[in-house]
Design an enzyme around this catalytic site. Structure first.
Site, PDB file in Angstrom:
ATOM      1  CG  ASN A  38      -0.678  -0.156   2.492  1.00  0.00           C
ATOM      2  OD1 ASN A  38      -0.281  -1.229   2.946  1.00  0.00           O
ATOM      3  ND2 ASN A  38      -0.785   0.924   3.237  1.00  0.00           N
ATOM      4  CG  ASP A  39      -0.290   4.268   2.655  1.00  0.00           C
ATOM      5  OD1 ASP A  39      -1.214   3.763   2.012  1.00  0.00           O
ATOM      6  OD2 ASP A  39      -0.434   4.743   3.793  1.00  0.00           O
ATOM      7  CD  GLN A  55       3.175   1.126   5.692  1.00  0.00           C
ATOM      8  OE1 GLN A  55       2.403   0.744   6.560  1.00  0.00           O
ATOM      9  NE2 GLN A  55       4.458   1.289   5.932  1.00  0.00           N
ATOM     10  CD1 TRP A  63      -2.610  -2.999   5.299  1.00  0.00           C
ATOM     11  CD2 TRP A  63      -3.127  -4.157   7.150  1.00  0.00           C
ATOM     12  NE1 TRP A  63      -2.151  -2.283   6.379  1.00  0.00           N
ATOM     13  CE2 TRP A  63      -2.452  -2.967   7.541  1.00  0.00           C
ATOM     14  CE3 TRP A  63      -3.541  -5.030   8.147  1.00  0.00           C
ATOM     15  CZ2 TRP A  63      -2.192  -2.643   8.870  1.00  0.00           C
ATOM     16  CZ3 TRP A  63      -3.281  -4.716   9.479  1.00  0.00           C
ATOM     17  CH2 TRP A  63      -2.622  -3.531   9.824  1.00  0.00           C
ATOM     18  CB  SER A  99       2.786   5.567   5.925  1.00  0.00           C
ATOM     19  OG  SER A  99       2.131   4.583   5.159  1.00  0.00           O
ATOM     20  CG  ASP A 168       0.231   7.982   7.821  1.00  0.00           C
ATOM     21  OD1 ASP A 168       0.697   6.886   8.159  1.00  0.00           O
ATOM     22  OD2 ASP A 168      -0.974   8.158   7.562  1.00  0.00           O
ATOM     23  CD  GLU A 223      -5.244   6.656   6.725  1.00  0.00           C
ATOM     24  OE1 GLU A 223      -4.818   5.814   7.515  1.00  0.00           O
ATOM     25  OE2 GLU A 223      -5.692   6.371   5.596  1.00  0.00           O
TER      26      GLU A 223
END
Length: 494
Positions: A38-39, A55, A63, A99, A168, A223
């Site tokens: 992800n991110d 991520q 996840w 993150s 983050d 986020e």
């Protein structure tokens, strides 16, 4: 010293990567080395290369326990995997390395700042995540976690800040050599805000101010913030969760937000002037930017959405891609996005048509493929009798297709993947208003096997969409209800 958990992740990703051929991946979008992505994290230019961390759950295509994967590139388009750099292996991040970002230190080392997660048991057997900010320092390949982690905790939050939604960090260096970072947070009522922190050395941090507050306008928790100067303005980007729609500008669920305004460094306050969505398609989230050595501000995002994570079968060996890196600017008070110009170096065979009249469905010789860069100029064939709809369908065969369509009467563009082969009742369509005069519109469609990024009117808007249609479906067709005229040029990307 590499921990046992990180060593295990590195051995696993190296072994399992061998089971995925290059043809099963995007050509020029970074995908998960194995497992889940992800991110984007720590997007940076360091030691002569672009670094992109992400991520990462190497062990499964869903996840899970968050690691940091790692890749490097010379041109932002062709990525080479490096071993994972962070694993959840310490008391302050044992349940996830979430993150974060990076900055180069005066001694040449690279500092990674990230969110460490520890699950706190709750009455009844549930858990809540305590989130803190942590640091690791390294040489571009290996990183050592800071002995004094975490460097920011709930003690550093302003009154009313939630310790469960504090994540983050995006860090940067000021001209005077000091450091700043913005961190996503929310109140105990889950109303989002972005916090500003400061440091003299990058290791010892203190609270500065609330840079921006949602006040109930855009979703809930904010986020993945980023904050930077661009074309004489300051820009704050963030990804709000649980948004409500606002016309065609914002949609339900998880979105991306751009706030443009001014910044007072002395008070640490940001004054908003305009707001807009960043991507109007389905699959774009958590963008992060860098300033390149030649002065461009480049943005990249996770080409997925929390609401559509089950689009791909979790039995597949990898899930998750990054968007095409985009050069961003502010023009007439609006964020403009264009593909990085390095993409033009990949252009191969050119096929060009001009003044093509479309009254139904047609195909054009030489216009097909799943790795292409295609520009289309659309206009009415009869301005007194406007066409009702124009559409481009791609990744197409007798069964499957994904499309982008335009209705000039409403100035609405729509992406649609409901016939792309998905067996899930998730988001398959999204619409947006566009600027169109007299039925004229410009589109640039970039396909890379499993995605389409549609740039409207030279970057005024972008609509991003992923799909996993079998690669044998490579047809492209054009459709009009009424009479439309197009010019089209297509380049194979090689």
């Amino acid at each position: 010293m590499i921990s046992q958990a990180l060593h295990k992740a590195r051995k696993y990703e190296e072994t399992m990567e061998a089971n995925i051929s290059a043809a099963e991946r995007p050509e020029f979008h970074l995908s998960a080395r194995v497992g889940w992505m992800n991110d984007p994290n720590g997007f940076s230019y360091y030691n002569g290369e672009y670094h992109l961390f992400y991520q990462y759950n190497p062990y499964d295509s869903v996840w899970g326990p968050m690691h940091w994967g790692h890749a490097v590139s010379k041109d932002l388009l062709h990525w080479n995997y490096l071993p994972a750099v962070l694993a959840p292996d310490s008391s302050f991040d044992k349940d996830g390395c979430f993150s974060g970002s990076s900055v180069e230190l005066p001694d040449g080392r690279q500092l990674l700042m990230y969110t460490g997660v520890v699950k706190l048991p709750q009455p009844g057997g549930s858990f809540k995540e305590i989130q803190t900010q942590c640091i690791a320092v390294g040489d571009g390949s290996n990183y050592e976690k800071y002995d004094a982690n975490p460097v920011l905790t709930e003690k550093d939050l302003p009154v009313g800040g939630s310790r469960y939604d504090f994540r983050d960090p995006k860090v940067w260096k000021e001209a005077d050599g000091t450091y700043r970072c913005v961190v996503g947070n929310c109140t105990t009522q889950r109303d989002g805000r972005i916090l500003l922190f400061k440091s003299t050395d990058g290791f010892h941090w203190e609270y500065n101010s609330i840079l921006a507050a949602n006040n109930g306008r855009f979703g809930k928790m904010w986020e993945c913030p980023d904050f930077f100067e661009l074309d004489g303005k300051h820009v704050l980007i963030t990804s709000p969760q649980d948004m409500m729609p606002k016309g065609f500008e914002y949609h339900n669920g998880n979105g991306t937000l751009c706030l443009i305004g001014s910044y007072d460094k002395e008070t640490g306050s940001f004054v908003e002037e305009t707001d807009q969505s960043i991507d109007y398609g389905i699959d774009f989230y958590a963008p992060q930017t860098i300033l390149t050595p030649d002065g461009r501000r480049i943005m990249i995002g996770w080409m997925q959405n929390w609401d559509t994570c089950n689009l791909r079968d979790p039995e597949q060996p990898w899930i998750g891609q990054m968007s095409l890196p985009r050069e961003i600017s502010i023009e007439n008070g609006r964020l403009i996005q264009r593909p990085v110009h390095e993409l033009e170096n990949m252009r191969g065979t050119e096929v060009r048509y001009e003044n093509v009249v479309i009254t139904d469905t047609i195909r054009l010789d030489g216009i097909h493929g799943r790795k292409i860069d295609m520009e289309i100029s659309i206009r009415p064939g009869d301005e007194k009798n406007m066409f009702r709809k124009f559409a481009v369908r791609f990744a197409q065969d007798d069964i499957y297709r994904t499309s982008v369509s335009f209705r000039p009467a409403e100035s609405i563009i729509k992406v649609d993947r409901k016939f792309s082969g998905s067996r899930r009742a998730i988001i398959h369509q999204r619409r947006s208003l566009v600027n169109s005069t007299d039925g004229k519109l410009k589109l640039r469609i970039i396909l890379d096997r499993f995605s389409a990024e549609i740039f409207v009117n030279d970057g005024e808007q972008v609509l991003t969409i992923t799909f996993y249609t079998d690669l044998s479906a490579d047809g492209i067709s054009f459709y009009a209800d009424g009479v439309a005229v197009i010019d089209v040029v297509k380049y194979d990307l090689i």
